[in-house]
Design a protein around this motif. Structure first.
Motif, mmCIF file in Angstrom:
data_model
loop_
_atom_site.group_PDB
_atom_site.id
_atom_site.type_symbol
_atom_site.label_atom_id
_atom_site.label_comp_id
_atom_site.label_asym_id
_atom_site.label_seq_id
_atom_site.Cartn_x
_atom_site.Cartn_y
_atom_site.Cartn_z
ATOM 1 N N GLY A 194 0.821 -1.199 0.000
ATOM 2 C CA GLY A 194 0.000 0.000 0.000
ATOM 3 C C GLY A 194 0.860 1.256 0.000
ATOM 4 O O GLY A 194 2.097 1.191 -0.056
ATOM 5 N N PRO A 195 0.233 2.436 0.086
ATOM 6 C CA PRO A 195 0.958 3.703 -0.005
ATOM 7 C C PRO A 195 1.956 3.896 1.137
ATOM 8 O O PRO A 195 1.637 3.649 2.308
ATOM 9 N N VAL A 206 1.162 5.732 4.485
ATOM 10 C CA VAL A 206 0.308 4.981 5.404
ATOM 11 C C VAL A 206 1.134 3.950 6.165
ATOM 12 O O VAL A 206 0.997 3.780 7.390
ATOM 13 N N ALA A 233 -10.218 -0.503 4.994
ATOM 14 C CA ALA A 233 -8.876 -0.015 4.699
ATOM 15 C C ALA A 233 -8.097 -1.028 3.878
ATOM 16 O O ALA A 233 -7.244 -0.661 3.069
ATOM 17 N N PHE A 283 -6.597 0.708 0.622
ATOM 18 C CA PHE A 283 -5.166 1.000 0.673
ATOM 19 C C PHE A 283 -4.295 -0.213 0.357
ATOM 20 O O PHE A 283 -3.098 -0.198 0.614
ATOM 21 N N VAL A 323 -4.496 4.418 9.121
ATOM 22 C CA VAL A 323 -5.623 4.460 8.179
ATOM 23 C C VAL A 323 -6.215 5.871 8.140
ATOM 24 O O VAL A 323 -6.655 6.345 7.084
ATOM 25 N N GLY A 357 -4.303 7.636 5.720
ATOM 26 C CA GLY A 357 -4.678 7.207 4.376
ATOM 27 C C GLY A 357 -5.949 7.863 3.875
ATOM 28 O O GLY A 357 -6.015 8.317 2.722
ATOM 29 N N LEU A 388 -5.430 11.213 2.327
ATOM 30 C CA LEU A 388 -4.603 11.397 1.135
ATOM 31 C C LEU A 388 -5.364 12.201 0.082
ATOM 32 O O LEU A 388 -6.596 12.209 0.050
ATOM 33 N N TYR A 441 -4.432 10.173 -5.141
ATOM 34 C CA TYR A 441 -4.259 8.785 -4.699
ATOM 35 C C TYR A 441 -5.470 7.942 -5.097
ATOM 36 O O TYR A 441 -5.323 6.857 -5.673
#
Length: 403
Positions: free
Chosen positions: A48-49, A52, A238, A242, A281, A284, A287, A291
Motif C-alpha cells: 500500500g501507499p 500509510v 482499509a 489502501f 488508516v 490514508g 490522502l 491517490y
C-alpha cells in the motif's frame, strides 16, 4: 472394578460442524501444491501507499499501544466522517456515528447482530460473499435469497419485491459487488430503498470496493438516498482502499440510533482494533484526490490487461465495473466439465488458479460455467498467468489434433 461409564460427547455447533472448508482455502492449497499462480484470492501482491505504512510504523513507537476506545481512535473516526463528507456529501458525527472494527467481515457481522433477532428474515443477493449466509443463520435469522444472473447481473425487481414481507428486518447489499464486478445503478438503488422503507427494514451495505470502480462508474452509497440515512449501516475497508488486506481495519458509518448496537456487537466480537493501524488508516483517508484516482486507474489498467488476455484466449469475458475480479465463461474453450472441475484442472494443468463462481451461490441451479480471476496483481504476474494459460490451450489443441 469396572471403570465408570461416561456418555459420549454431545455434538458441537451444528451449523459450524456442517460448514465445509471454503473454496478459497481449497483452491489456495491446491495452488501451493501445484506451484500455480493464484488468481483466486482477492488480495494484492504489492504494498500500500508508503505514507500509510510509515504512519503505522511510527505510531508503534509513540507509546500509545494499550486498548484504544471501543468505537475507534478519535483520529480515525474523524477521518471516516470527513471521507463521508468529501466523497458522498454525508454529514456524519464522528463521536456517535462511526464504529471502527477489526476488518469489514467483522463489521458485517456486527451490523447484522445489531438488528437481527431469531426468526427475522434477511434478504441476501446471490452470488454472495461466503460469510453472509452462515452469519445470518448463526443469528437464528432466516435468509431470503434473490439471484442475479449473468451475463448482465440485472436486479430482478419482481423477485426482490417478493422476497420482502412482514418479517423482513434487513437486506445485505454488496456494491460494488464481489464476484460479479457489478456497480448497482441509481435506479436499482432507488428500488431497493423503496422496499426497505415500505417494510420498516434496515440495510447492511458492504461497500468495501467503493473506490475501486472503472469506466466512469461511480459508487453511490444507499445511505445517500432520501429516507435511508437512519436505516443504513455503511461498511468500508482499509484493506481494499489502501491495498493492505492483512491489516483488518474496517469501519461502519451508521445513524446515532443504530451505531450503539453495532458498537455493542463489536465489543462482544473483538472489542478493539490495533491503535497504530487505526491512526495510519486515518492518514490514508486524508490522502489527496490523486491517490484515489490513481488507485482506480491502476486497477482499471490491470483489469483491461487480464480481460484482453483472457478474451484473446477465447474466454467469454463479462464486463467488470468495479472490484478486483473478472468473470469469464470458459465454455468457448471446449471444456466439458463444470466450474469446479475447470478451476481444479487449470490449477493442475496450466498452473493458474481461479475460483468457481458457483461457490458464491447457496441455492440449486447456480451458473456453473464461469471462473473468477483476480487482477489485483503485478503486471508481470498477470502476463505470466496468461502465458501459462496460452501454453495450456496450445497443448490441448495439439492433443486434439493428434487424436
Amino acid at each position: 472394578m469396572n471403570a465408570p461409564s461416561h456418555p459420549s460427547l454431545k455434538p458441537q455447533n451444528a451449523l459450524l460442524s456442517g460448514t465445509g472448508t471454503t473454496v478459497f482455502t481449497v483452491m489456495s492449497a491446491l495452488a501451493v501444491e501445484h506451484g500455480a499462480i493464484n488468481l483466486g484470492q482477492g488480495f494484492p501482491d504489492y504494498e500500500g501507499p508508503e505514507p500509510v505504512l510509515r504512519a503505522a510504523a511510527d505510531a508503534l513507537m509513540d507509546h500509545r499501544n494499550q486498548y484504544p476506545p471501543l468505537t475507534g481512535v478519535p483520529e480515525l473516526r474523524a477521518a471516516v466522517a470527513a471521507a463521508n463528507r468529501r466523497f458522498y456529501g454525508l454529514e456524519i458525527d464522528p463521536a456517535s456515528e462511526v464504529v471502527v472494527t477489526s476488518g469489514a467481515t467483522e463489521a458485517i457481522t456486527a451490523s447484522l447482530m445489531a438488528v437481527l433477532d431469531p426468526g427475522d428474515e434477511c434478504v441476501l443477493i446471490e452470488p454472495l460473499y461466503d460469510t453472509y449466509l452462515p452469519v445470518v443463520r448463526m443469528l437464528g435469522a432466516i435468509p431470503k435469497l434473490v439471484r442475479l444472473t449473468p451475463p448482465k447481473w440485472e436486479l430482478p425487481r419482481a423477485e426482490l419485491a417478493a422476497a420482502f414481507g412482514p418479517r423482513t428486518k434487513a437486506i445485505l447489499l454488496n456494491s460494488p459487488m464481489n464476484p460479479t464486478g457489478k456497480v448497482f445503478t441509481t435506479a436499482e438503488l432507488a428500488f431497493i430503498a423503496d422496499l426497505v422503507q415500505r417494510h420498516g427494514a434496515y440495510a447492511i451495505c458492504d461497500e468495501v470496493y467503493e473506490h475501486l470502480t472503472f469506466d466512469g462508474w461511480s459508487h453511490i452509497p444507499l445511505m445517500t438516498l432520501p429516507g435511508m440515512r437512519e436505516r443504513c449501516m455503511r461498511i468500508g475497508s482499509a484493506g481494499k482502499t489502501f491495498s493492505l488486506t492483512g491489516w483488518k481495519v474496517g469501519y461502519v458509518t451508521a445513524d446515532r440510533s443504530l451505531a450503539p448496537n453495532v458498537a455493542k456487537a463489536h465489543q462482544l466480537l473483538t472489542f478493539t482494533t490495533p491503535p497504530n493501524l487505526q491512526r495510519a488508516v486515518a492518514v490514508g483517508l486524508g490522502l489527496d484526490d490523486a491517490y484515489f484516482a490513481g488507485l482506480s486507474a491502476s486497477l482499471g489498467a490491470k483489469r483491461d490487461r487480464l480481460a484482453a488476455g483472457l478474451s484473446a484466449l477465447g474466454f467469454g469475458v463479462l464486463p467488470t465495473q468495479g472490484s478486483y475480479f473478472v468473470t469469464a465463461d470458459f465454455r468457448p474453450l471446449g471444456f466439458a466439465g463444470d466450474d469446479v472441475a475447470f478451476c481444479r484442472h487449470i490449477t493442475e494443468a496450466a498452473k493458474v488458479t481461479a475460483i468457481p463462481v458457483s461457490a458464491f451461490y447457496a441455492g440449486e441451479g447456480a451458473p456453473n460455467h464461469y471462473a473468477r480471476f483476480a487482477f489485483c496483481k503485478a503486471d508481470a504476474v498477470l502476463d505470466e498467468a496468461l502465458g501459462r494459460l496460452a501454453a495450456w490451450k496450445g497443448a490441448r489443441g495439439a492433443v486434439r489434433a493428434a487424436g
